[in-house]
Design an enzyme around this catalytic site. Structure first.
Site, PDB file in Angstrom:
ATOM      1  N   GLN A   1       0.772  -1.244  -0.051  1.00 63.75           N
ATOM      2  CA  GLN A   1      -0.004  -0.111  -0.106  1.00 63.75           C
ATOM      3  C   GLN A   1       0.909   1.073   0.012  1.00 63.75           C
ATOM      4  O   GLN A   1       1.919   1.452   0.459  1.00 63.75           O
ATOM      5  CB  GLN A   1      -1.061  -0.055   1.130  1.00 63.75           C
ATOM      6  CG  GLN A   1      -2.065   0.971   1.028  1.00 63.75           C
ATOM      7  CD  GLN A   1      -3.181   0.450   1.929  1.00 63.75           C
ATOM      8  OE1 GLN A   1      -3.524  -0.718   2.384  1.00 63.75           O
ATOM      9  NE2 GLN A   1      -4.049   1.349   2.150  1.00 63.75           N
TER      10      GLN A   1
ATOM     11  N   SER B   1       4.052  -6.726   2.546  1.00 62.06           N
ATOM     12  CA  SER B   1       2.846  -6.463   3.358  1.00 62.06           C
ATOM     13  C   SER B   1       1.497  -7.049   2.309  1.00 62.06           C
ATOM     14  O   SER B   1       1.809  -8.185   2.022  1.00 62.06           O
ATOM     15  CB  SER B   1       2.518  -4.861   3.615  1.00 62.06           C
ATOM     16  OG  SER B   1       1.050  -4.759   4.424  1.00 62.06           O
ATOM     17  N   LEU B   2       0.555  -6.230   1.956  1.00 61.66           N
ATOM     18  CA  LEU B   2      -0.394  -7.049   1.129  1.00 61.66           C
ATOM     19  C   LEU B   2       0.119  -7.546   0.087  1.00 61.66           C
ATOM     20  O   LEU B   2      -0.547  -8.377  -0.856  1.00 61.66           O
ATOM     21  CB  LEU B   2      -1.529  -5.896   0.564  1.00 61.66           C
ATOM     22  CG  LEU B   2      -1.139  -4.943  -0.424  1.00 61.66           C
ATOM     23  CD1 LEU B   2      -1.457  -5.471  -1.873  1.00 61.66           C
ATOM     24  CD2 LEU B   2      -1.536  -3.545  -0.402  1.00 61.66           C
TER      25      LEU B   2
ATOM     26  N   ARG C   1      -9.385  -7.855   4.244  1.00 59.52           N
ATOM     27  CA  ARG C   1      -8.335  -7.438   5.044  1.00 59.52           C
ATOM     28  C   ARG C   1      -8.303  -5.891   5.030  1.00 59.52           C
ATOM     29  O   ARG C   1      -8.071  -5.354   6.178  1.00 59.52           O
ATOM     30  CB  ARG C   1      -6.883  -7.850   4.196  1.00 59.52           C
ATOM     31  CG  ARG C   1      -5.673  -7.628   4.998  1.00 59.52           C
ATOM     32  CD  ARG C   1      -4.636  -8.093   4.357  1.00 59.52           C
ATOM     33  NE  ARG C   1      -3.248  -8.102   4.873  1.00 59.52           N
ATOM     34  CZ  ARG C   1      -2.402  -6.913   4.714  1.00 59.52           C
ATOM     35  NH1 ARG C   1      -2.850  -6.048   3.664  1.00 59.52           N
ATOM     36  NH2 ARG C   1      -1.323  -7.059   5.231  1.00 59.52           N
TER      37      ARG C   1
ATOM     38  N   HIS D   1       0.320  -2.997  11.112  1.00 62.34           N
ATOM     39  CA  HIS D   1       1.095  -3.780  11.538  1.00 62.34           C
ATOM     40  C   HIS D   1       1.761  -3.538  13.059  1.00 62.34           C
ATOM     41  O   HIS D   1       2.836  -3.328  13.471  1.00 62.34           O
ATOM     42  CB  HIS D   1       2.415  -3.918  10.552  1.00 62.34           C
ATOM     43  CG  HIS D   1       2.013  -4.292   9.339  1.00 62.34           C
ATOM     44  ND1 HIS D   1       1.922  -5.683   8.878  1.00 62.34           N
ATOM     45  CD2 HIS D   1       2.029  -3.590   7.937  1.00 62.34           C
ATOM     46  CE1 HIS D   1       1.605  -5.879   7.726  1.00 62.34           C
ATOM     47  NE2 HIS D   1       1.689  -4.722   7.091  1.00 62.34           N
TER      48      HIS D   1
ATOM     49  N   GLN E   1       1.234 -11.670  10.124  1.00 63.22           N
ATOM     50  CA  GLN E   1       1.631 -10.397   9.458  1.00 63.22           C
ATOM     51  C   GLN E   1       0.775  -9.279   9.751  1.00 63.22           C
ATOM     52  O   GLN E   1       1.122  -8.182   9.816  1.00 63.22           O
ATOM     53  CB  GLN E   1       1.594 -10.731   7.828  1.00 63.22           C
ATOM     54  CG  GLN E   1       2.074  -9.644   7.020  1.00 63.22           C
ATOM     55  CD  GLN E   1       1.390  -9.279   5.594  1.00 63.22           C
ATOM     56  OE1 GLN E   1       0.053  -9.405   5.672  1.00 63.22           O
ATOM     57  NE2 GLN E   1       2.053  -9.525   4.674  1.00 63.22           N
TER      58      GLN E   1
END
Length: 311
Positions: free
Chosen positions: A10, A94-95, A119, A203, A252
C-alpha cells in the site's frame, strides 16, 4: 542470473495504474475482469480513472495493487516468455505477499481479491479514526528504532511496523505514543522522523481484531502449495505449505514486515536481480540500499514489458 519477483504494498497505488496494460494486452484485461467479477463491482474503472480519494481507501487500494501486479505477471508470461517458475523466489511487501502467493499459484486471483477486500475493511475497522498513527524514522536501524518505540509506548502500543532497510523503519500504534516516538527519535539524533498519511496504524498490536478476521477467512480459503518459494514478511524465510501460509498471513497483520531481512535472505541465497512487479518503483529503490550488489528494475507498463523482453 537468478531472479526474484517482488510485489509492492500500500502506498504504491496511483490513478491510471494498469490502464495501459489493459489497453495493450488481452491477458491483462482478463485479470482485471476476474477481479471485478470476484468483488462484484468495477474496481478496474476506479483504478483507471479515479477518483484518487476512493482508490486510496484501504479496502480498494489493496485488491487494486494485487490486480495490477497479477496483470503484469500474466503479460510477462504471454509477451516475454517469463513464467513465475523462472524465478528463484517471490515476495511481497505487506499486502504484496498476497500478490506473490497468487502469482505462485497458492490461491486463485479471485480468492486473493476477496481476501484483500476483507483485509482492507478489517484493518480500517480495527481502530477508530484518529486513535492510531504511523511514522517513518529515517537514518536509524531496527535495533535503535525498537528501543525508541519501547520507551515511547508508556503503556500504549508503539510497535515496529516495517523494517524497510537502508535506515528506514516505520513505527505504528496509538497516536500519542507515535508522537512520543518522533520526539525521542529527534532528541537522539535520528536524521528524520515524520508522521505518515495513513488511514490506520497497520502492523501493530492495535490490528488484533483484523488478525482474528483474517484467521477465520484464511481457514476457509482454498490454499495450495506455491510453485516457487514465497518469502514471508514475518519469517524472512520461505513458506511452502498451506498451513504455514495461513499462519504467516495471520501473524503479518499485527507483526513487523521484515523486508530488509527478507531481501537479504534472497540476495544471500543467490538472487542477482530483483524485479518489482506492478505499480510504482518503491521496492526497486529499497533493493539499492539493502542489496547493492544486485540489479533491480520495476515493471508496470507496456514499455517496461518491452524493455524486459529485450534485456
Amino acid at each position: 542470473m537468478s531472479i526474484a519477483l517482488v510485489f509492492p504494498g500500500q502506498g504504491s497505488q496511483a490513478v491510471g495504474m494498469g490502464k495501459a496494460l489493459a489497453e495493450s494486452f488481452p491477458v491483462a484485461r482478463t485479470v482485471f475482469d476476474r477481479v471485478d467479477a470476484a468483488l462484484g463491482e468495477p474496481l478496474s474503472r476506479l483504478m483507471f480513472a479515479g477518483p484518487e480519494a476512493e482508490l486510496t481507501r484501504t479496502a480498494n487500494a489493496q485488491p487494486a495493487l494485487m490486480a495490477t501486479s497479477l496483470a503484469v505477471v500474466a503479460v510477462l508470461q504471454a509477451e516475454a516468455s517469463f513464467a513465475v517458475t523462472d524465478a528463484a523466489f517471490v515476495a511481497g511487501h505487506s499486502l504484496g505477499e498476497y500478490s506473490a502467493l497468487a502469482a505462485a499459484g497458492a490461491f486463485e486471483i479471485e480468492t486473493a481479491a476477496q481476501l484483500l477486500r476483507l483485509r482492507g475493511e478489517a484493518m480500517q475497522r480495527a481502530v477508530p479514526a484518529g486513535e492510531g498513527a504511523m511514522a517513518a524514522l529515517l537514518g536509524v536501524e531496527e535495533e535503535q528504532a525498537r528501543a525508541i518505540a519501547a520507551e515511547a509506548a508508556e503503556g500504549e502500543v508503539c510497535d515496529i511496523a516495517n523494517d524497510n532497510g537502508g535506515g528506514q523503519v516505520v513505527v505504528s500504534g496509538h497516536a500519542a505514543a507515535v508522537e512520543r516516538a518522533i520526539a525521542l527519535a529527534k532528541a537522539r539524533g535520528v536524521k528524520r522522523a515524520v508522521l505518515l498519511q495513513v488511514s490506520a496504524p497497520f502492523h501493530c498490536g492495535l490490528m488484533a481484531p483484523a488478525a482474528v478476521a483474517m484467521r477465520d477467512a484464511l481457514a476457509a480459503a482454498d490454499i495450495k502449495a506455491p510453485v516457487v518459494p514465497v518469502v514471508a514478511n514475518r519469517l524472512a524465510a520461505p513458506v511452502t505449505t498451506p498451513d504455514a501460509i495461513r499462519q504467516a498471513l495471520v501473524d503479518q497483520v499485527c507483526g513487523t514486515v521484515r523486508w530488509r531481512e527478507s531481501m537479504r535472505f534472497m540476495a544471500d541465497a543467490g538472487v542477482t536481480e530483483f524485479v518489482e512487479v506492478g505499480s510504482g518503483k518503491v521496492l526497486a529503490g529499497l533493493v539499492k540500499r539493502i542489496a547493492p550488489e544486485a540489479q533491480a528494475r520495476s515493471i508496470g507498463t507496456p514499455d517496461d514489458i518491452a524493455a524486459f523482453r529485450n534485456r
